[in-house]
Design an enzyme around this catalytic site. Structure first.
Site, PDB file in Angstrom:
ATOM      1  CG  HIS A  92       4.176 123.996  52.647  1.00  0.00           C
ATOM      2  ND1 HIS A  92       4.333 125.531  52.114  1.00  0.00           N
ATOM      3  CD2 HIS A  92       3.850 123.539  51.178  1.00  0.00           C
ATOM      4  CE1 HIS A  92       4.027 125.479  51.059  1.00  0.00           C
ATOM      5  NE2 HIS A  92       3.655 124.398  50.260  1.00  0.00           N
ATOM      6  CG  ASP A 121      -4.076 140.202  53.820  1.00  0.00           C
ATOM      7  OD1 ASP A 121      -4.440 139.120  53.306  1.00  0.00           O
ATOM      8  OD2 ASP A 121      -3.572 141.011  53.304  1.00  0.00           O
ATOM      9  CG  ASN A 143      -9.080 133.080  47.542  1.00  0.00           C
ATOM     10  OD1 ASN A 143     -10.330 132.961  47.418  1.00  0.00           O
ATOM     11  ND2 ASN A 143      -8.574 134.099  47.838  1.00  0.00           N
ATOM     12  CG  HIS A 145       1.523 127.741  53.628  1.00  0.00           C
ATOM     13  ND1 HIS A 145       2.908 127.613  54.162  1.00  0.00           N
ATOM     14  CD2 HIS A 145       0.608 127.734  54.819  1.00  0.00           C
ATOM     15  CE1 HIS A 145       2.705 127.121  55.562  1.00  0.00           C
ATOM     16  NE2 HIS A 145       1.502 127.266  55.845  1.00  0.00           N
ATOM     17  CG  HIS A 169      -3.814 131.534  52.697  1.00  0.00           C
ATOM     18  ND1 HIS A 169      -2.999 131.128  51.675  1.00  0.00           N
ATOM     19  CD2 HIS A 169      -4.595 132.554  52.204  1.00  0.00           C
ATOM     20  CE1 HIS A 169      -3.266 131.828  50.676  1.00  0.00           C
ATOM     21  NE2 HIS A 169      -4.240 132.624  51.003  1.00  0.00           N
TER      22      HIS A 169
END
Ligand code: 5GP
Ligand code: ZN
Length: 112
Positions: free
Chosen positions: A45, A29, A85, A96, A98
């Site tokens: 995607h 990140d 989230n 997208h 994750h």
């Protein structure tokens, strides 16, 4: 489609990748919230957790297999947190799918 994580997945935007295979990629990140903070994404995607269905859920199972493997590689023997989230109320900022793999410190609950 102007999706930053699609661009990371296809190499258009650089990222420090820690794992990659045919269907998923994992990278550090940009703004780590823990000593280990890795994002694991499907290469395809998928907007968010709300779009997981019987046609694409296999990649989510694979992401969790990869997460366990990365956690071992990163030495997260004392545990870790996997976070997704979803949507505005969930605090999702990149649209997208994750999963955050975070470790190396004690986390609070439900936040922090
Ligand atoms: P979200 O809030 O959507 O669950 O998480 C998005 C995450 O992506 C954030 O933790 C943010 O720091 C990270 N992020 C956003 N843009 C980039 C980028 O260009 N590269 C990397 N490596 N991480 C990013
Ligand atoms: Zn995307």
């Amino acid at each position: 489609m102007d999706c930053i994580f699609c661009k990371i997945a296809n190499g258009e935007i650089p990222a420090t990748k820690v794992y990659e295979d045919d269907t998923v990629v994992a990278f550090n990140d940009l703004e780590p919230q823990a000593p280990t903070h890795i994002l694991i994404i499907p290469k395809m995607h998928i907007c968010c957790a709300d779009e997981i269905n019987e046609s694409n859920s296999a990649v989510v199972a694979h992401i969790f297999e990869v997460a366990a493997k990365i956690a071992k590689e990163q030495g997260l023997t004392n545990g870790y947190r996997i976070v997704n989230n979803c949507g505005a109320d969930g605090g999702q900022t990149v649209k997208h799918l994750h999963f955050h793999l975070m470790g190396g410190r004690q986390f609070g609950w439900p936040a922090g």
